[in-house]
Structures are given as C-alpha cells and as structure tokens.
Scaffold this active site. Structure first.
Site, PDB file in Angstrom:
ATOM      1  CD  GLU A 103      -2.902  -1.328   2.225  1.00  0.00           C
ATOM      2  OE1 GLU A 103      -2.349  -1.638   3.294  1.00  0.00           O
ATOM      3  OE2 GLU A 103      -4.132  -1.167   2.105  1.00  0.00           O
ATOM      4  CD  GLU A 123      -3.454  -6.202   3.771  1.00  0.00           C
ATOM      5  OE1 GLU A 123      -3.474  -6.980   2.790  1.00  0.00           O
ATOM      6  OE2 GLU A 123      -2.831  -5.122   3.768  1.00  0.00           O
TER       7      GLU A 123
END
Ligand code: 3H9
Length: 696
Positions: A103, A123
């Site tokens: 990210e 995640e």
C-alpha cells in the site's frame, strides 16, 4: 528523524531507507520516520526514493500493534500524504512488499522492483482487508476483477506478473537501492511529474454481488474476503476520499471481529509453537541420511517429504516384493509432482538414482542418522522392529516411531538406548499435511528432541511437542469429540446433521465424512482393542460395527456413512446406516431428541475444549497454543477461529464450563469438567493468559 527510517540526500534524490528488522513492519517509528522524511525531502530534494534496508521492503503493518490504540500518523493518512506530495516519489521493491508495504508502494508515483521481489495483499489471511488504500488503489491500477482475485486469495505475486499487470512499472537486476536511485534520477531528468494512483479513473463495475456470494461460499464462514469485495465495490462507486473512508470503516469492523483475532493468533503461534525454551542452545544432531521402515502409504509419504527436503532415504520392507511396491509408491507420488510442474524431470531422476533406495535388509541402516519406523500399529511389531534397529544402527543414530497412539516409553524401553528414541507422528498424506507431533518420552535426550524439531523445520512442517499418552495431543482430543458426536447420533441427530453443522462451523469436512475417508475399519479396530479395559459406564456406539461386519469401510469400499458412486465427487447419505442407528436406539430405549446445528456445534466444541484443557493440565501439551496448532494443522480446524482454545477464550470460559456441567447431568462419566477449566473460570483468566506464562 527516527532510527527506523534512515534519511540520505543523494544529489536530487532523498533516500528514505527502512531499518526495522526483520521484516521492516510499518510500526509507529517507521510511519513517523517516513512522514518526517517526506517533509524534510520536500524542503531540499526533487524526488524521494523509498526503499527497504536488509531483507525486504515493508512486509506490512506491524501486526503486534493491532488491538492497541493507534498512534498517528496512521498508515492510511501516511499513504495519502505520500501520494499527495508535490515531489516525485519512487519506491524500489525487494523481498516481499506485502499488505501495508504494497500500500505504501501504491501511494508512491512510480514503482521499480528487482526480479526476485514479490508483492501481495495478504490481509485476508489475518481476517482483515487492506486498510491503507489497497482496495481503492489496486483496482484503479489493474481493474476490479484482478484486484479482487489478488486481495481475496492474499497470494504473493511475483515481480514479472506484477509488471504484466501494471502493479509495478519496471524490473531491473541489481542492488535494490542502486536501481531505485538510478530510476528516480532518470524520472527527474525526463521531467516527469507526480502520478497519483488515487487520481486515476474509478475501476469499471463488475457483478460485485455474485463475487461476494461466491467469496462467502468459498470462505466457509470467513467474512474478510467477501467484505474486501464490498470495499473494491466502493472504489468503483465513489471517489478516492470517500472510498478510503469506507475501506477504513470495514477494516476497523474486521479488526474488532473474533475472526481476525483467531487468525492473528494462528499467525503468531504457528511460529511460536516450535520455539521451546528448554531447547535454547541445544544443538540438534547432524541429520543427512534417513531410514524409513515400511513402504505403505505413511512410509512412502514420509520418504517423499524427506527426499524433497534433500535427505538421502533408505526404505526397508519385509521382502523384495514389498520393497518394490514401496518404491513404486514413492516414485508415483514424485511423478505426480513432475506432472503438476512442482518438480523438474531432472530433479526427479537425480532423486531416484542417487538419493533413494528400497531394500529388504535392516543391515542397510547401519550408517543412517535417523530411522523413522512407519510399520503396523501394534506394540509387538514395533518392539521387534526396534530390537532390530538397536542391533544394526550406529551409536548416536536417532530411532523414531511414527506411532499415532502407542506408548513411546514402552517402545524406548525395548532398546538398549532409550535416550535416542522419540516419537515422530506424521499425518496422512505425510508429504502434504503440515503437522508433525514430536513425542518426547521420559528418557528422550534433549538433543534428540532438538533434532526432531530441526527435521520438522527442514520438512517445512509445523512441529509441536507432545508428551506420551494414548493418542498424544491430537488423536486423544479427536477421540473425545468423535465420541461426543457418536453420543449425539445415538440421542437423535443424524451423522449427516453432524457433518452439516460442523462444515457450517468452518471444517472442510464433517466427522463422518472424515471417517469414511480414513476407513471405518480403523475405528472398528480401536473399539475392539479398547473393549477389554473399557469402563462399564462408558457409552459406546456400535452401529458402525455392523457396517464394518458387512465389509463396508467407507470410501475405499464405496459404502460407509455415505454411498459413493464411481466417478462422482462426494457421496449421498446411506439409508442403511440410518437403519442401524435406529435399531440401536430402539435396543437401548432411546427416544430421539432434536439437535439444532447450534446445539451440535456447542456440544462438539465443549467436548473438544474440555479434553484439550485436560491435555494441557496433564502437561501432555505444554501450552494451550500447542493444542491450537495441532488442531489447526492436523485436523482441519478452521483457521479463522484460531484453534479450539482460542475459540473457547473468545466464547467465554464460564459459559463453556456451565454447559459442560449441564451436559454432565445427562452423562457424568463422559462430561467430567477439566480441573484447569474450573481453575481458569474461578480466577477469571483465559487460556491465552497461560500462553503468556501466567499460571492458575
Ligand atoms: C496490514 O498490512 C494491514 C494494512 O493493510 C492496514 C493497516 C492500517 N508485523 O515469517 P517469518 C515477524 S496487515 C509484525 O518467520 P519469513 C514474525 O512474527 C499485515 N511482525 O519470516 C517473525 O517474528 P519472530 C500484512 C511480523 O522470512 C519475524 O517477523 N502483512 C510481521 O519466513 C520473521 O517472520 C502480512 O500479513 C508483521 N507484519 O517470512 C505479512 N511479519 O521471529 C506477514 C512478520 O519473533 N508476514 N513478522 O517469530 C509474512 O508473511 C512473513 O513474515 C514474511 C517473511 C513473508 C514477511
């Protein structure tokens, strides 16, 4: 500047180099360092290069910070700040740029990687979704469909594929900082301007509802992958600022859920389980060559696992024909790997020619470092084998038994060297299943235990220490919850209700589907073995014996709890089994009661937790987390519940104890509450408190 981010000005380019070993997790100091670095660079540089020092780019947010109050700058805010910088921001990736790491990279304006780098958003494997813009920026770069595939599987994407997809802009061989710096300079020289991914058009809509439904189905109760799809949907429906807010909300909801707590428990404890304080500083013995006794399914699986890990293996069978059959099984499994592209034909040839042999004489084991006996489960057979091993093996060789329930102390005592004897309990198929129970007998030497764990690591297994008892950690607990299932069937539930309830809970298969797969003859033999010493108060269901008497052992004979048709996956409920069950109920005068799926799940889990607590209390498992990892890696326990004792903690131990006490009113022999569970409830503590070293 924080020490976690080193700042260096190199001509036009400010380098922000992560220094937070081992994986450069994006903890507070790293985030603060990145923010300070960007601010300083904006005053003195034309471009910024973000790069990882050591082994890797950032491998994600610092998972240890989850559950604690967040400290600013938050990762999502930091990513937005990086993206909005007026400077040109470049990231250079090596190692694994995962989760928050990717990210951060997606919030930079240009991305370059070394060929060995991998990227991913794992995640969901922690019960979460990417919460720092991953669900908004990745689909803007590569489209909603591909982003959903990457986010919902959590898989690692190799640099070459990432380049094809457009996740990264360039791949170059060399030192990561050097290639990053040269790339940043090229961009500056070419007069390139910032190129925020958040400014790209929204991804086109796809059929998000169908994608959501199929993620729910595949997830067997897991909510994170499906929720991530809703976050990607937000990317296609709204602007980046609003999409980021929605993503944040969903992330926080998942973070508070028991599922993420279960999966984070699994993440840390699959690493912690093999670290035993008493083995600190104990050197394992040198293991290069292995012997395997028995070329059946188990022996062949163990042999394959060892060969693939680089060991030389000598397999011993009782005669030439059996040795040939064993060798055939080994080569069959390995050829399967070649077909699937997992093993090169050259490697296969080298293994079969130089590293493996199947023989019929124990004398061939005179020089091996470790022998694993995987013969028939009978004490007499094992003792005879160990006497032979004692005769032929060199001094210092480790003698291991793959027994799944027999007394390793008794086996050890049948040799002249009990300190060299250990149990190594593999799970079938042994070249696939991750669990290895390392069974430590009374006399086992510490360096033999250390060698068991070293072997487990080399075979890429999750090795768990177990003491000696009938069934060790896993099979002992299994026996109890299976018995509880049988009681429910006798009292009114059908085996098919049981299977449906437990697959709803998250197991890939229910207990009776597993029984059919393993073979009903196994349970039948165990019932017969235990019959002479059985307590008269024990309730034993015998309906399955009748099926076995008719030669029906489950899948391998085409009939068991289910009927299996050739060429079809799965089976259909077998009415004959129901008839046997009803006859037994009638004989015992039992009036069938109704069990809902929730009733079934609760009783089944209470039985599992109660026995698991006894296993910990007796020291067979040293810590609750050892039990959790055994059930997770050997028995298909759903990872999103973390293991039975983590599940119990999250449900509340007082309620579980109260239910066990209520069930005991019906059968106080089976439902004897664990003393440990009672002490934990009295002290207001959890199993996890014991994992942290507390006592009760
Ligand atoms: C996330 O990023 C959320 C964001 O979207 C939003 C936030 C707002 N944190 O596995 P190893 C430790 S979620 C803390 O043995 P390897 C690990 O416990 C995160 N610690 O090495 C171990 O400690 P110990 C998304 C971490 O080379 C040590 O590092 N990212 C973290 O076999 C070495 O680990 C992930 O889920 C972490 N993020 O494999 C990636 N990662 O030595 C999770 C590792 O005390 N990590 N540790 O036992 C991995 O998949 C592997 O660790 C990795 C290295 C592939 C990186």
């Amino acid at each position: 500047m924080s020490d976690a981010i080193e700042y260096e000005l190199n001509g036009d380019v400010a380098i922000l180099r992560a220094n937070n070993p081992p994986v450069n997790a994006l903890g507070y100091a790293v985030r603060a360092g990145l923010l300070a670095g960007i601010e300083r660079a904006e005053a003195e540089a034309k471009a910024v290069l973000i790069v990882g020092g050591g082994q890797t780019f950032f491998a994600g947010a610092d998972i240890k910070e989850f559950g604690k109050p967040f400290k600013d700058p938050s990762l999502p805010d930091l990513c937005t700040r990086i993206e909005q910088s007026p400077l040109l921001v470049v990231s250079a990736l090596h190692g694994t740029a995962l989760g928050g790491g990717l990210e951060v990279a997606l919030s930079t304006h240009y991305r370059i990687a070394v060929p060995s780098a991998k990227v991913g958003l794992p995640e969901v494997l922690l019960g979460l979704l990417p919460g720092a813009g991953g669900t908004q920026r990745l689909p803007r770069l590569i489209g909603a469909e591909k982003a959903i595939e990457i986010i919902t599987t959590g898989r690692q994407v190799a640099a070459a594929e990432a380049l094809d997809l457009g996740i990264i802009d360039e791949i170059e061989d060399g030192k990561v900082e050097d290639i990053g710096l040269a790339y940043a300079q090229r961009l500056v020289d070419a007069g390139k301007s910032p190129r925020p991914v958040g400014g790209l058009p929204r991804p086109a809509a796809i059929d998000f509802d169908s994608a959501y439904d199929s993620a729910m189905k595949r997830g067997r109760g897991q909510i994170a992958p499906a929720t991530a799809i809703r976050a990607v949907e937000a990317a296609s429906n709204t602007d980046i600022a609003e999409g980021l807010l929605q993503e944040r909300d969903m992330f926080m909801t998942l973070l508070a859920s028991p599922q993420s707590k279960g999966m984070i428990h699994a993440f840390f404890n699959e690493r912690a389980v093999s670290k035993l304080p008493e083995l600190k500083g104990v050197e394992p013995r040198d293991l290069k060559s292995l012997g395997v006794i028995g070329g059946g399914t188990m022996g062949a699986g163990i042999t394959v696992a060892a060969l693939l890990a680089g060991y030389d293996v000598t397999m011993i069978e009782r005669d030439g024909d059996a040795a040939e059959a064993g060798a055939g099984r080994v080569s069959g499994i390995l050829q399967g790997s070649v077909k699937r592209g997992k093993l090169s034909p050259d490697k296969y040839d080298a293994i079969m020619a130089d590293h493996f042999r199947a023989l019929d004489s124990y004398d061939a084991l005179s020089d091996v470092d470790l022998v694993i006996e995987a013969a028939f489960e009978e004490m007499g057979v094992k003792k005879a084998i160990f006497a032979e091993l004692d005769r032929v093996c060199k001094q210092g060789a480790i003698l291991a038994s793959n027994t799944s329930y027999l007394d390793v102390n008794e086996i050890a005592a049948s040799t002249s060297r009990p300190s060299d004897v250990i149990g190594l309990h593999f799970f079938s198929p042994a070249h696939v299943m991750k669990l290895l129970e390392v069974v430590v007998a009374d006399a086992t030497a510490p360096d033999v235990v250390a060698s068991g764990f070293a072997l487990g690591k080399a075979l890429r297994k999750i090795a768990v220490r177990s003491g000696v008892c009938d069934g060790f950690i896993g099979n002992r607990i299994l026996k109890t919850y299976r018995t509880c299932a049988d009681h429910m069937v006798m009292d009114g539930a059908s085996p098919f209700d049981l299977d449906a309830a437990m697959t709803d809970f998250g197991f890939a298969m229910g207990p009776y589907e597993v029984a059919d797969l393993a073979g009903l003859d196994i349970g039948w033999a165990t019932r017969k073995r235990l019959a002479p010493t059985r307590d008269p108060r024990e309730r034993v269901a015998t309906y399955a014996d009748k099926m076995c008497e008719g030669g029906n052992f489950g899948q391998k004979t085409g009939k068991g709890y289910y009927v299996y048709e050739k060429g079809k996956r799965g089976g259909t409920p077998n009415p004959e089994m129901m008839a046997f069950i009803e006859t037994e109920r009638a004989e015992l005068g039992i009036t069938a009661q109704h069990f809902t799926h929730a009733d079934i799940q609760r009783r089944y889990m209470c039985a599992m937790v109660n026995e698991a607590a006894k296993v910990v209390d007796e020291g067979i498992a040293r810590r609750p987390l050892d039990v959790d990892m055994v059930l997770l890696f050997g028995y298909g326990f759903p990872r999103h519940w973390g293991g039975p004792l983590k599940w119990a903690d999250m449900q509340g131990l007082d309620g579980i104890l109260a239910d066990i006490q209520a069930y005991a009113k019906e059968d106080d022999f089976f439902w004897q509450p664990s003393g440990l569970l009672e002490r934990l409830v009295a002290a207001g503590k959890t199993f996890d408190d014991l994992n942290k070293g507390e006592t009760v």
